[in-house]
Design a protein around this motif. Structure first.
Motif, PDB file in Angstrom:
ATOM      1  N   HIS A  86       5.024 -23.891  -0.347  1.00  0.00           N
ATOM      2  CA  HIS A  86       3.764 -23.865   0.405  1.00  0.00           C
ATOM      3  C   HIS A  86       3.123 -25.240   0.342  1.00  0.00           C
ATOM      4  N   ARG A 122       3.001 -21.583   5.076  1.00  0.00           N
ATOM      5  CA  ARG A 122       1.738 -21.158   4.455  1.00  0.00           C
ATOM      6  C   ARG A 122       1.029 -22.383   3.887  1.00  0.00           C
ATOM      7  N   LEU A 169      -1.488 -18.944   7.666  1.00  0.00           N
ATOM      8  CA  LEU A 169      -0.078 -18.843   8.019  1.00  0.00           C
ATOM      9  C   LEU A 169       0.123 -19.543   9.365  1.00  0.00           C
TER      10      LEU A 169
END
Ligand SMILES: CC(C)(COP(=O)(O)OP(=O)(O)OC[C@H]1O[C@@H](n2cnc3c(N)ncnc32)[C@H](O)[C@@H]1OP(=O)(O)O)[C@@H](O)C(=O)NCCC(=O)NCCS
Length: 174
Positions: A86, A122, A169
């Protein structure tokens, strides 16, 4: 790394000659209240220049410019461990430019780059729970509230304050 261009702001990689202007912005009370850089000068410069990822696997740092004037800083940092891959964003803007949508624009640009070029799915951001302008700005970019991080970070007054975790997202990006 290339320049990222929006409708009004552009983001280009930070260079050493930008540091005095970035430190000037960091000293403004409305910025210093919510953005505490490391005390150590080398770490502080390393963070702004992207040479010290501060716990992340990588950090890409940009100045936010408006018609070539440096008005702020934004960084995309990355965790590359495959199962928890992420990215996150840190940002500050000259207080004379707050509240005009430049923050939203810069955040959208860097998040799009993290999704489309760096391949993330993300992105997270973790403002102080009472940083209402920042939270509003992030929500306008599409971030959703995850929850309160209790006594998460030590503020300029030396006490621990709540933070708010928000995430975005790829399909949420406004
Ligand atoms: C956080 C920051 C980057 C946001 O950028 P910005 O350009 O000022 O914000 P934007 O104009 O994009 O969005 C601000 C939104 O908050 C709203 N807002 C402004 N002041 C507010 C307040 N006191 N309470 C709630 N909302 C507020 C604005 O109306 C706007 O929402 P809208 O477009 O729906 O009307 C900038 O304010 C900043 O640098 N702040 C100081 C440092 C900082 O807090 N950095 C982030 C640490 S996580």
């Amino acid at each position: 790394m290339t320049t990222l261009r929006g409708l009004r702001v552009a983001l280009r990689p930070v260079s050493e000659s930008d540091l005095p202007r970035l430190f000037e912005i960091l000293r403004q009370p409305a910025v210093a209240r919510f953005w505490t850089p490391p005390e150590n000068e080398r770490e502080r410069e390393g963070l702004l220049l992207g040479s010290d990822p501060d716990g992340a696997d990588a950090i890409s740092t940009f100045v936010i410019t408006l018609a070539d004037e440096v008005v702020g800083y934004i960084a995309g940092w990355e965790i590359l461990e495959p199962d928890y891959r992420h990215a996150g964003v840190d940002v500050f803007l000259d207080s004379a430019r707050h509240g005009r949508g430049y923050g939203v624009e810069a955040i959208q640009l860097v998040c799009r780059w993290l999704f489309e070029v760096r391949g993330h799915h993300r992105v997270i951001i973790d403002p102080a729970a009472d940083n209402h302008r920042a939270i509003r700005s992030y929500e306008r970019a599409g971030f959703k509230r995850v929850g309160v991080l209790r006594r998460y970070e030590r503020g300029a007054d030396g006490t621990f304050h709540d933070g708010l975790l928000l995430d975005l997202l790829a399909e949420d990006l406004a």
